[in-house]
Design a protein around this motif. Sequence first.
Motif, PDB file in Angstrom:
ATOM      1  N   GLN A   1       6.671   3.579  -0.616  1.00  0.00           N
ATOM      2  CA  GLN A   1       7.228   3.268  -1.932  1.00  0.00           C
ATOM      3  C   GLN A   1       6.433   2.157  -2.600  1.00  0.00           C
ATOM      4  O   GLN A   1       6.109   2.239  -3.782  1.00  0.00           O
TER       5      GLN A   1
ATOM      6  N   LYS B   1       3.172   3.547  -3.789  1.00  0.00           N
ATOM      7  CA  LYS B   1       3.382   4.351  -4.992  1.00  0.00           C
ATOM      8  C   LYS B   1       3.521   3.448  -6.220  1.00  0.00           C
ATOM      9  O   LYS B   1       2.925   3.707  -7.275  1.00  0.00           O
ATOM     10  N   GLU B   2       4.300   2.379  -6.079  1.00  0.00           N
ATOM     11  CA  GLU B   2       4.482   1.442  -7.181  1.00  0.00           C
ATOM     12  C   GLU B   2       3.177   0.742  -7.530  1.00  0.00           C
ATOM     13  O   GLU B   2       2.857   0.548  -8.705  1.00  0.00           O
TER      14      GLU B   2
ATOM     15  N   LYS C   1       0.096   1.912  -7.094  1.00  0.00           N
ATOM     16  CA  LYS C   1      -0.777   2.866  -7.783  1.00  0.00           C
ATOM     17  C   LYS C   1      -0.342   3.074  -9.228  1.00  0.00           C
ATOM     18  O   LYS C   1      -1.176   3.176 -10.129  1.00  0.00           O
TER      19      LYS C   1
END
Length: 121
Positions: free
Chosen positions: A100, A103-104, A106
């Motif tokens: 997570q 993902k944040e 990126k």
Amino acid sequence: MRLSQSLFFLVAAALALAVGSVYAADEVGKDKSDPGFQALDKDKDGSISKSEAMGNAELRKNFDKHDANHDGKLSRGEYLSAMTKKDAKTAKEKISDTLQKNKEYKAEQKREREAGTGSTR
């Protein structure tokens, strides 16, 4: 991506269970490298009673669930099974958290690139 995450979790869980089952042979006193079990087994009878389990938060909360044969005590195998499940759950949570955060990160990097170049991509 979703499939690779699912496969990773599946492999990680299978590995954790396999390792746990290898060590789950109920041979009392033969595994000197397991200080957790030995430390909890205060009376050195080769099992952990409910009162002895009070020294471990996971066992204290879920003693009856981990007592597979319902004899009122945890054998070394039951203890190792409980700890393996706990470790697998902790690992899954850490991996999910890391994925997570990645993902944040990126997404933030993409926003910064778009803001810096005026791109609409």
